[in-house]
Design a protein around this motif. Structure first.
Motif, PDB file in Angstrom:
ATOM      1  N   ASP A  48      35.758  33.121  33.097  1.00 14.17           N
ATOM      2  CA  ASP A  48      35.747  32.491  34.437  1.00 14.17           C
ATOM      3  C   ASP A  48      34.371  32.919  35.624  1.00 14.17           C
ATOM      4  O   ASP A  48      33.580  32.293  36.207  1.00 14.17           O
ATOM      5  N   LYS A  49      34.180  33.754  35.369  1.00 14.28           N
ATOM      6  CA  LYS A  49      32.748  35.486  36.312  1.00 14.28           C
ATOM      7  C   LYS A  49      31.540  34.618  36.279  1.00 14.28           C
ATOM      8  O   LYS A  49      30.701  34.552  37.118  1.00 14.28           O
ATOM      9  N   THR A  50      31.345  33.734  35.163  1.00 17.11           N
ATOM     10  CA  THR A  50      30.341  33.719  34.775  1.00 17.11           C
ATOM     11  C   THR A  50      29.736  32.242  34.408  1.00 17.11           C
ATOM     12  O   THR A  50      28.418  32.231  34.115  1.00 17.11           O
ATOM     13  N   VAL A  51      30.809  31.815  34.828  1.00 18.51           N
ATOM     14  CA  VAL A  51      30.430  29.648  35.272  1.00 18.51           C
ATOM     15  C   VAL A  51      29.075  29.102  35.802  1.00 18.51           C
ATOM     16  O   VAL A  51      28.296  28.950  35.468  1.00 18.51           O
ATOM     17  N   ASP A  52      28.363  30.080  37.482  1.00 23.57           N
ATOM     18  CA  ASP A  52      27.829  29.436  38.139  1.00 23.57           C
ATOM     19  C   ASP A  52      27.248  29.843  36.987  1.00 23.57           C
ATOM     20  O   ASP A  52      25.454  29.461  37.525  1.00 23.57           O
ATOM     21  N   ALA A  75      43.565  37.319  26.000  1.00 24.02           N
ATOM     22  CA  ALA A  75      43.963  37.870  26.850  1.00 24.02           C
ATOM     23  C   ALA A  75      43.303  38.880  27.687  1.00 24.02           C
ATOM     24  O   ALA A  75      44.465  39.949  28.648  1.00 24.02           O
ATOM     25  N   ASP A  76      41.835  39.109  27.244  1.00 26.71           N
ATOM     26  CA  ASP A  76      41.291  40.136  27.862  1.00 26.71           C
ATOM     27  C   ASP A  76      40.181  39.232  29.512  1.00 26.71           C
ATOM     28  O   ASP A  76      39.804  40.393  30.204  1.00 26.71           O
ATOM     29  N   HIS A  77      39.951  38.274  29.639  1.00 25.63           N
ATOM     30  CA  HIS A  77      39.136  37.353  30.976  1.00 25.63           C
ATOM     31  C   HIS A  77      39.455  36.320  30.473  1.00 25.63           C
ATOM     32  O   HIS A  77      40.722  36.014  29.159  1.00 25.63           O
ATOM     33  N   VAL A  78      39.833  35.738  31.673  1.00 27.24           N
ATOM     34  CA  VAL A  78      40.532  34.209  32.525  1.00 27.24           C
ATOM     35  C   VAL A  78      39.190  33.389  31.738  1.00 27.24           C
ATOM     36  O   VAL A  78      37.429  33.541  32.258  1.00 27.24           O
ATOM     37  N   MET A 235      44.443  42.767  31.195  1.00 24.58           N
ATOM     38  CA  MET A 235      44.632  41.603  32.347  1.00 24.58           C
ATOM     39  C   MET A 235      45.365  40.544  31.219  1.00 24.58           C
ATOM     40  O   MET A 235      45.715  39.752  31.916  1.00 24.58           O
ATOM     41  N   ILE A 236      46.298  40.761  30.343  1.00 24.59           N
ATOM     42  CA  ILE A 236      47.069  40.017  29.616  1.00 24.59           C
ATOM     43  C   ILE A 236      47.772  38.914  30.181  1.00 24.59           C
ATOM     44  O   ILE A 236      48.154  38.097  30.036  1.00 24.59           O
ATOM     45  N   ASP A 237      48.562  39.168  31.090  1.00 26.57           N
ATOM     46  CA  ASP A 237      49.783  39.194  32.042  1.00 26.57           C
ATOM     47  C   ASP A 237      49.013  37.731  32.730  1.00 26.57           C
ATOM     48  O   ASP A 237      49.611  37.181  32.964  1.00 26.57           O
ATOM     49  N   VAL A 238      47.551  38.256  33.657  1.00 23.81           N
ATOM     50  CA  VAL A 238      46.833  37.321  34.043  1.00 23.81           C
ATOM     51  C   VAL A 238      46.345  36.345  33.166  1.00 23.81           C
ATOM     52  O   VAL A 238      46.534  35.069  33.113  1.00 23.81           O
ATOM     53  N   ALA A 239      46.002  36.905  32.035  1.00 21.09           N
ATOM     54  CA  ALA A 239      44.589  36.074  31.809  1.00 21.09           C
ATOM     55  C   ALA A 239      45.743  35.160  30.568  1.00 21.09           C
ATOM     56  O   ALA A 239      45.054  33.829  30.820  1.00 21.09           O
ATOM     57  N   VAL A 240      46.517  35.804  29.749  1.00 20.34           N
ATOM     58  CA  VAL A 240      47.331  34.547  28.783  1.00 20.34           C
ATOM     59  C   VAL A 240      47.774  33.492  29.443  1.00 20.34           C
ATOM     60  O   VAL A 240      47.712  32.268  28.321  1.00 20.34           O
ATOM     61  N   PRO A 241      48.204  33.340  30.891  1.00 21.26           N
ATOM     62  CA  PRO A 241      49.533  32.520  31.586  1.00 21.26           C
ATOM     63  C   PRO A 241      48.111  31.223  31.983  1.00 21.26           C
ATOM     64  O   PRO A 241      48.162  29.598  31.886  1.00 21.26           O
ATOM     65  N   GLY A 247      41.795  27.585  31.743  1.00 17.99           N
ATOM     66  CA  GLY A 247      41.408  28.200  32.937  1.00 17.99           C
ATOM     67  C   GLY A 247      42.317  27.867  34.204  1.00 17.99           C
ATOM     68  O   GLY A 247      43.267  27.349  34.590  1.00 17.99           O
ATOM     69  N   LEU A 248      42.768  29.340  34.883  1.00 11.03           N
ATOM     70  CA  LEU A 248      43.807  28.669  36.349  1.00 11.03           C
ATOM     71  C   LEU A 248      43.243  28.119  37.443  1.00 11.03           C
ATOM     72  O   LEU A 248      44.666  26.579  37.418  1.00 11.03           O
ATOM     73  N   GLN A 249      41.603  27.086  37.195  1.00  5.61           N
ATOM     74  CA  GLN A 249      41.701  26.429  38.434  1.00  5.61           C
ATOM     75  C   GLN A 249      41.576  24.361  37.479  1.00  5.61           C
ATOM     76  O   GLN A 249      41.918  23.871  37.829  1.00  5.61           O
TER      77      GLN A 249
END
Ligand SMILES: [Fe+2]
Ligand SMILES: [Fe+2]
Lengths: 254, 254
Positions: A48-52, A75-78, A235-241, A247-249
């Motif tokens: 997600d951070k490097t999409v741009d 589990a370590d990044h979105v 980051m697992i609890d944020v990243a996995v779901p 991706g959240l978006q």
């Protein structure tokens, strides 16, 4: 305006770029068929951070992004997939059916992902997660030589992904690597999803000789994996779901 | 024991590895002629912290390291050259004569550095420092295609090195890039000494179209470089004196 071409390997068709995200030490891979008039492209494991950064490179190289693919539910990044789709709606998200995730394209072992006259072949390589796949460039004289295997966290350079979460199984991972990756020609290039020591690439030949875990017999390997005593992933609890829906978006697929 | 080969590009001879050091975001490059029975190799811009990683890889790949080379006197990290020589005494350190440094081999513009049947050509590219060189793979059907340019800090991906220290000159850097690098075939691969955004490679064609600094005219470029207002480099007082003798540990050449 000129054409900023970069063909690599013995293929005159493949434009290939390895891209790094420092915080999670993740590699994203850009592949495109630049011999095809549409210049079709795909991204493997975008962050997600490097999409741009990635989309701006794709634009400069005048590529047409078809697929944003994941090797597994990280589990370590979105994943960047959702954000990419929100910016380029024509892009299709891709993940394995076995991951239990939502995506535009749910792929299975043996599927081929075409981009121009090139393709990736899907190999199911469960063990780090139950839905892990390895994407391998096509076999054939008109495909890149040597072949390239995008192994996700199944096989890392001189290592492998953990097997204690997300339906992981050390027995499955061992079998996946030995039956699906080490059976590829030994000059096959191994491109993992992460590297923490600054390596960028390895080969099947090299890993089958020097991987400190996968060169052991199965029982020893299982013992190693059992005794890693790794911390719970930050980051697992944020990243996995988020990654289960690519991706959240990524709100348009449900 | 098998042979862990990795040929890349269209050359069946060149084994090539890009290696990353995270703290200083430095790239080290390993090149070897694996078609030659001696498997001769060289390292460009090794870092002191990652010498053990690099030497262990070289050993696993059964390479014979001839040269530990620098593109210039680095101000942001200590070169690995000295440490490599202390561990493998047959290795020769290489840097430009114009750098004013000590080394086993002081090279100049036009020199060729042979390893097996492959070679690098030296191009003087002052501007970031007065002794900067770019190493370019040989021209010819038996050399890697496309060519590869190891540009140090002269040309970075979408950037360039600062010009306010170490005999730097924005005018010289501009001239170096335009006369020595942008004149190479546009498909030439650009491998810099650093990248801070996760890019691993670019091409001459791409940089001559999209480099935000070097695509400007000379006056605008000089204005940009004059107004960067960069902080004094953290490591310069340790790194430069060490690197002037090719690494602190390099006590056998004086
Ligand atoms: Fe993972
Ligand atoms: Fe520098």
């Amino acid at each position: 305006m000129g054409s900023p071409e970069a063909t690599s390997f013995s293929s005159q068709k493949l434009l290939f770029r390895q891209l790094f995200e420092k915080d999670s030490s993740t590699y994203t891979y850009l592949l495109a068929d630049v011999s095809h008039p549409d210049r079709p492209a795909l991204l493997i494991d975008p962050v997600d951070k490097t999409v741009d950064r990635d989309l701006s490179l794709i634009q400069e190289l005048r590529l047409n992004l078809l697929y944003a693919m994941n090797t597994h539910v990280h589990a370590d990044h979105v994943t960047g997939t959702g954000l990419i789709k929100s910016k380029v709606p024509s892009v299709k998200s891709v993940i394995s059916k076995a991951s239990g995730s939502k995506a535009d394209l749910l792929i299975e072992s043996g599927d081929k992902i075409l981009f121009g006259n090139l393709f990736l072949e899907v190999r199911a390589t469960p063990g780090h997660t139950m839905g892990c796949v390895t994407y391998v460039t096509g076999d054939g004289a008109d495909q890149p030589q040597p072949r390239m295997a995008f192994t996700g966290d199944t096989l890392l350079i001189r290592g492998c992904g953990r097997t204690d979460f997300q339906g992981g199984s050390s027995q499955q991972l061992y079998k996946s690597v030995h039956s699906q990756i080490f059976t590829l020609p030994k000059e096959t290039l191994v491109y993992p999803a992460h590297d923490y020591k600054g390596f960028t690439v390895s080969t099947v030949g090299e890993e089958s000789l020097y991987n400190p875990r996968l060169t052991k017999n199965e029982e020893t390997f299982k013992g190693i994996m059992k005794n890693l005593n790794l911390a719970y992933p930050k980051m697992i609890d944020v990243a996995v779901p988020a990654n289960m829906v690519c991706g959240l978006q990524d709100t348009d697929i449900n």
